[in-house]
Design an enzyme around this catalytic site. Structure first.
Site, PDB file in Angstrom:
ATOM      1  N   ASN A 178       0.830  -1.186   0.000  1.00 29.55           N
ATOM      2  CA  ASN A 178       0.000   0.000   0.000  1.00 29.55           C
ATOM      3  C   ASN A 178       0.870   1.242   0.000  1.00 29.55           C
ATOM      4  O   ASN A 178       1.995   1.190   0.485  1.00 29.55           O
ATOM      5  CB  ASN A 178      -0.799   0.028   1.312  1.00 29.55           C
ATOM      6  N   ARG A 179       0.308   2.345  -0.446  1.00 24.89           N
ATOM      7  CA  ARG A 179       1.089   3.575  -0.486  1.00 24.89           C
ATOM      8  C   ARG A 179       1.028   4.262   0.882  1.00 24.89           C
ATOM      9  O   ARG A 179       0.118   5.025   1.148  1.00 24.89           O
ATOM     10  CB  ARG A 179       0.496   4.487  -1.557  1.00 24.89           C
TER      11      ARG A 179
END
Ligand code: C5P
Length: 213
Positions: A22-23
């Site tokens: 995930n960012r």
């Protein structure tokens, strides 16, 4: 207070060299853990891989996958005054992990994904946690409504909501602008450094503890 903080993004392996993630930089969670330790709280920080320095004076537990994070939270959440879930947990992981590097042969490749455990959602019923429960909600639309829904579903005392469509805040930034969403009201917090926001959040948690005790 005894605090548990989850931070960073989980990493879900596909094969020995690739993963899904995930960012998230982990900066907000690390700022909370750091601020907690500076204020003299006992902090357990359970973190996915990040490029950040481990804050001083915290019990640091590194994990990679959502399942490892779940196990660590299960082990450590008992007896905490507050549990703050700021990690960006991957909602899905590959159904199987290849032992060897997947070769580029076919034109297209389909990856089968299965759902990861909902760690925050496990706190109340599975782990029987009855301390202050704080979730995060990163949304691109209907920020307050979605955050309030999360608060209700996961039985949180507070959800920290941030609008990830706004430029210059959240994700990799050193700044953030959030809404503190409580069951009965919402408190907007103007843009600030993640360090100062961490202190504001710990103050808000302390107030919840005073009211609840
Ligand atoms: O990803 P989502 O916006 O649903 O995350 C909301 C909250 O739930 C965050 O506090 C996040 O740390 C937590 N979460 C979790 N386990 C998951 C997904 C999210 O603890 N599998």
């Amino acid at each position: 207070m005894n605090l548990l903080v989850t931070a960073g993004a989980t990493r879900e392996p596909i094969d020995p060299v690739r993963y899904l993630t995930n960012r998230s930089s982990g900066k907000m969670g690390y700022a909370i853990a750091s601020a907690g330790a500076q204020l003299g709280h006992r902090v357990t920080l359970i973190s996915g891989p990040t490029s950040l320095d481990i804050p001083s004076h915290v019990d640091f537990i590194p994990v990679e996958t959502a399942q490892e994070m779940l196990e660590a939270v299960k082990l450590k959440i008992g007896g905490k005054d507050a549990a703050i879930f700021s990690a960006a947990v991957a909602d899905y992981r590959p159904a199987s992990v290849s032992d060897s590097k997947i070769k580029k042969t076919a034109d297209a490749l389909t990856l089968e994904l299965v759902q990861n455990p909902d760690i925050l959602g496990s706190a109340r019923h599975q782990f029987k946690y009855d301390g202050i429960l704080v979730g995060f909600a990163a949304e691109t639309e209907n920020l307050e409504t979605n955050a309030r829904e999360k608060l209700r579903q996961k039985e949180c005392d507070l959800v920290v909501a941030n609008d990830i469509s706004k430029k210059g805040i959240g994700f990799d930034s050193d700044h953030n602008e959030v809404l503190l969403v409580y069951p009965e009201h919402t408190r907007p917090i103007p843009i600030d450094s993640k360090e100062r926001l961490a202190h504001t959040l710990l103050q808000a948690i302390h107030e919840l503890k005073v009211v609840g005790s």
